[in-house]
Design a protein around this motif. Structure first.
Motif, mmCIF file in Angstrom:
data_model
loop_
_atom_site.group_PDB
_atom_site.id
_atom_site.type_symbol
_atom_site.label_atom_id
_atom_site.label_comp_id
_atom_site.label_asym_id
_atom_site.label_seq_id
_atom_site.Cartn_x
_atom_site.Cartn_y
_atom_site.Cartn_z
ATOM 1 N N SER A 152 0.916 -1.300 0.244
ATOM 2 C CA SER A 152 0.048 -0.033 -0.041
ATOM 3 C C SER A 152 0.865 1.236 0.187
ATOM 4 O O SER A 152 0.586 2.098 -0.754
ATOM 5 C CB SER A 152 -0.999 0.016 1.286
ATOM 6 O OG SER A 152 -1.834 -1.023 1.244
ATOM 7 N N GLU A 153 2.032 1.290 0.946
ATOM 8 C CA GLU A 153 2.880 2.428 0.862
ATOM 9 C C GLU A 153 3.685 2.543 -0.629
ATOM 10 O O GLU A 153 3.647 3.947 -0.995
ATOM 11 C CB GLU A 153 3.988 2.121 1.768
ATOM 12 C CG GLU A 153 3.568 2.269 3.325
ATOM 13 C CD GLU A 153 4.828 1.756 4.099
ATOM 14 O OE1 GLU A 153 5.908 2.114 3.957
ATOM 15 O OE2 GLU A 153 4.465 1.484 5.269
ATOM 16 N N VAL A 154 3.840 1.552 -1.138
ATOM 17 C CA VAL A 154 4.431 1.849 -2.483
ATOM 18 C C VAL A 154 3.483 2.420 -3.707
ATOM 19 O O VAL A 154 3.674 3.237 -4.408
ATOM 20 C CB VAL A 154 4.900 0.427 -3.117
ATOM 21 C CG1 VAL A 154 5.336 0.352 -4.671
ATOM 22 C CG2 VAL A 154 6.233 -0.027 -2.384
ATOM 23 N N LEU A 168 2.526 6.046 -2.563
ATOM 24 C CA LEU A 168 4.008 6.608 -3.145
ATOM 25 C C LEU A 168 3.874 7.067 -4.641
ATOM 26 O O LEU A 168 4.295 8.311 -5.076
ATOM 27 C CB LEU A 168 5.292 6.182 -2.584
ATOM 28 C CG LEU A 168 6.489 6.923 -2.926
ATOM 29 C CD1 LEU A 168 6.425 8.427 -2.218
ATOM 30 C CD2 LEU A 168 7.713 6.006 -2.414
ATOM 31 N N ILE A 169 3.853 6.040 -5.460
ATOM 32 C CA ILE A 169 3.947 6.377 -7.118
ATOM 33 C C ILE A 169 2.502 7.371 -7.245
ATOM 34 O O ILE A 169 2.745 8.057 -8.112
ATOM 35 C CB ILE A 169 3.544 4.796 -7.658
ATOM 36 C CG1 ILE A 169 4.600 4.182 -7.458
ATOM 37 C CG2 ILE A 169 3.494 5.289 -9.098
ATOM 38 C CD1 ILE A 169 4.685 2.586 -8.000
ATOM 39 N N SER A 170 1.481 7.014 -6.952
ATOM 40 C CA SER A 170 0.272 8.088 -7.152
ATOM 41 C C SER A 170 0.570 9.520 -6.601
ATOM 42 O O SER A 170 0.411 10.471 -7.174
ATOM 43 C CB SER A 170 -1.029 7.583 -6.569
ATOM 44 O OG SER A 170 -2.199 8.287 -6.768
ATOM 45 N N THR A 171 1.126 9.416 -5.308
ATOM 46 C CA THR A 171 1.464 10.932 -4.849
ATOM 47 C C THR A 171 2.599 11.679 -5.638
ATOM 48 O O THR A 171 2.383 12.856 -5.819
ATOM 49 C CB THR A 171 1.769 10.787 -3.462
ATOM 50 O OG1 THR A 171 0.850 10.076 -2.524
ATOM 51 C CG2 THR A 171 2.476 12.201 -2.856
ATOM 52 N N VAL A 172 3.483 11.071 -5.818
ATOM 53 C CA VAL A 172 4.667 11.684 -6.587
ATOM 54 C C VAL A 172 4.472 11.966 -8.045
ATOM 55 O O VAL A 172 4.459 13.023 -8.584
ATOM 56 C CB VAL A 172 6.011 10.574 -6.601
ATOM 57 C CG1 VAL A 172 7.067 11.368 -7.565
ATOM 58 C CG2 VAL A 172 6.403 10.663 -5.335
ATOM 59 N N ARG A 173 3.646 10.973 -8.580
ATOM 60 C CA ARG A 173 3.016 11.355 -9.995
ATOM 61 C C ARG A 173 1.998 12.524 -10.032
ATOM 62 O O ARG A 173 2.281 13.604 -10.816
ATOM 63 C CB ARG A 173 2.202 10.131 -10.546
ATOM 64 C CG ARG A 173 1.579 10.536 -11.909
ATOM 65 C CD ARG A 173 0.764 9.447 -12.311
ATOM 66 N NE ARG A 173 -0.152 9.058 -11.561
ATOM 67 C CZ ARG A 173 -1.315 9.821 -11.314
ATOM 68 N NH1 ARG A 173 -1.505 10.850 -12.233
ATOM 69 N NH2 ARG A 173 -2.261 9.352 -10.831
ATOM 70 N N THR A 174 1.311 12.816 -8.997
ATOM 71 C CA THR A 174 0.316 13.795 -8.844
ATOM 72 C C THR A 174 0.935 15.074 -8.499
ATOM 73 O O THR A 174 0.969 16.436 -9.008
ATOM 74 C CB THR A 174 -0.659 13.563 -7.690
ATOM 75 O OG1 THR A 174 -1.345 12.420 -8.192
ATOM 76 C CG2 THR A 174 -1.704 14.739 -7.494
ATOM 77 N N ASN A 214 -4.046 1.384 -7.941
ATOM 78 C CA ASN A 214 -5.328 1.360 -6.715
ATOM 79 C C ASN A 214 -4.905 -0.106 -6.102
ATOM 80 O O ASN A 214 -5.937 -0.479 -5.624
ATOM 81 C CB ASN A 214 -6.475 1.044 -7.867
ATOM 82 C CG ASN A 214 -6.548 -0.196 -8.610
ATOM 83 O OD1 ASN A 214 -6.114 -1.320 -8.343
ATOM 84 N ND2 ASN A 214 -6.926 0.182 -9.957
ATOM 85 N N GLY A 215 -3.670 -0.768 -6.179
ATOM 86 C CA GLY A 215 -3.461 -1.847 -5.531
ATOM 87 C C GLY A 215 -3.815 -3.202 -5.869
ATOM 88 O O GLY A 215 -3.739 -4.176 -5.062
#
Length: 101
Positions: free
Chosen positions: A33-35, A38-44, A69-70
């Protein structure tokens, strides 16, 4: 403060503790979930779409969506491609758990 540090600070606040006779210990954490987050957050934060990340990384937009979305567990090679597409470096390390008194 870096994007990663902000994310880690937030994740640490969400860790749950359980009391034992000796001292509190950390419960297991959900690295997948952390990964994903993190991908979504950095991309955004970079202001790019999943499609743009797909073009930059060589990972399909469908797989990026599934990762975020996991519903898909990426390999280390895929994570490296995504990191490259984000202009980041993938670093994996084993770190000691902090003991909480």
């Amino acid at each position: 403060m870096s994007d990663l540090q902000s994310y880690l600070d937030k994740a640490l606040k969400e860790l749950q503790l359980v009391e034992t006779d000796d001292k509190p210990i950390f419960l297991d954490y959900d690295i997948e979930s952390e990964v994903c987050e993190l991908i979504s957050t950095v991309r955004t934060q970079l202001g790019i779409t999943q499609k743009q990340l797909a073009e930059k990384s060589g990972v399909s937009q469908a797989n990026i969506s599934k990762i975020e979305n996991g519903s898909y567990r990426p390999s280390i090679a895929t994570l490296k491609k995504i990191a490259d597409g984000l202009g980041k470096r993938l670093i994996i390390e084993f770190a000691d758990r902090e003991e909480v008194l």
